[in-house]
Each structure stands twice: as structure tokens, then as C-alpha cells.
Design a protein around this motif. Sequence first.
Motif, PDB file in Angstrom:
ATOM      1  N   ARG A  74       1.885   0.914  -0.120  1.00 20.02           N
ATOM      2  CA  ARG A  74       2.422  -0.519  -0.133  1.00 20.02           C
ATOM      3  C   ARG A  74       1.821  -1.626   0.542  1.00 20.02           C
ATOM      4  N   LYS A  76       2.068  -1.949   3.926  1.00 19.93           N
ATOM      5  CA  LYS A  76       3.089  -2.528   4.763  1.00 19.93           C
ATOM      6  C   LYS A  76       3.380  -1.570   5.858  1.00 19.93           C
ATOM      7  N   ASP A 128       0.953  -6.363   5.452  1.00 15.00           N
ATOM      8  CA  ASP A 128       2.272  -6.986   5.864  1.00 15.00           C
ATOM      9  C   ASP A 128       2.816  -6.338   6.901  1.00 15.00           C
ATOM     10  N   GLU A 152      10.444  -3.821  -1.051  1.00 17.96           N
ATOM     11  CA  GLU A 152      10.356  -4.147  -2.494  1.00 17.96           C
ATOM     12  C   GLU A 152       9.631  -5.400  -2.782  1.00 17.96           C
ATOM     13  N   LYS A 154       6.938  -7.957  -3.534  1.00 16.05           N
ATOM     14  CA  LYS A 154       5.623  -8.095  -3.539  1.00 16.05           C
ATOM     15  C   LYS A 154       5.125  -9.345  -3.028  1.00 16.05           C
ATOM     16  N   THR A 155       3.956  -9.353  -2.109  1.00 15.80           N
ATOM     17  CA  THR A 155       3.452 -10.738  -1.380  1.00 15.80           C
ATOM     18  C   THR A 155       2.230 -10.814  -1.814  1.00 15.80           C
TER      19      THR A 155
END
Length: 155
Positions: A74, A76, A128, A152, A154-155
Amino acid sequence: MKTLVRIAGEIVSEHPARTDNLTPEQRHRTMLSVRSKNTKPELIVRRLTHRMGYRYRLHRRDLPGNPDLVFPSRHKVIFVHGCFWHGHDCRSGLKQPKTNKDYWLKKLQRNKTRDINNQSQLKEHGWDVLIIWECETKDLDVLADQIKHFLEVKT
């Protein structure tokens, strides 16, 4: 007035009178017991995140700041910060040291500066970042929502 520090009956050093009620040796042992990994707040976050079904890596040394939880697929990371040590704006984070104030205030400021630099580097490399403060680990429902939203979205 000076205080003599004796170890095994020998005078080791003289210090100005202090308000600290521990000997330098006792203070040293106490400070050694302060952990940077596997703290109670970190374990709370890890257990909760795992129960929610997310899998992660711990303390990746190849990333700035060695994030507490890393979600590689992810991109993150989560840091779990102690409010006092990292300068949160809650009651615990605003607490001031009572002794050796100059040293500790500089130390706490260095922690904040280091945290900002680590977060900037991670963001520059496309990661992130979520900071979870020690005081936020008290309400698990709110914490679970915060983690779920972070992982969860999304950036």
C-alpha cells in the motif's frame, strides 16, 4: 550546596544540590528501561491492526525513522508516538521536565525535528504517513476507524 555522590563508599563526583530523588545510577537504569520498540501503545495498535485483517512489517530499517508498522504493498507507514517524547499537544505532551530542563527541552525539540525530517523524506519517496499518538490508543473504536480510513483510502 553540593551533593556528594558515593558509590560503594567512594566519592565519585560532586553535583549541585538536585531535586531529583534518584541517584545518578538509579536514574541511568530508569532511562535504560525506556523502550523505543514494542511499547504498550505500539502493541495496542499492532494487535488492533492485525485483528482487522491487515498484515504489515515491523521497524523497517531501510526507511527513514524505522516506521513502527509498514504496509509495503500500500506504500503506507504508521508511527506510534509517545505524547511526551514526541511533543503532542495533549496533557502528557505538554508536560515539562522538572530537572535538567535545558537538556530535556533540547532533546525533545530534536525528537520533533527528526520526526518532521523523517516524515518529509518518506513523503518524498511516495509513502503515506500516519502518526498515532499514545493518547489516541485509549478509544479502540475511534482508532480502528482511523486506521481503516488511512489504509483503505487511495491517495
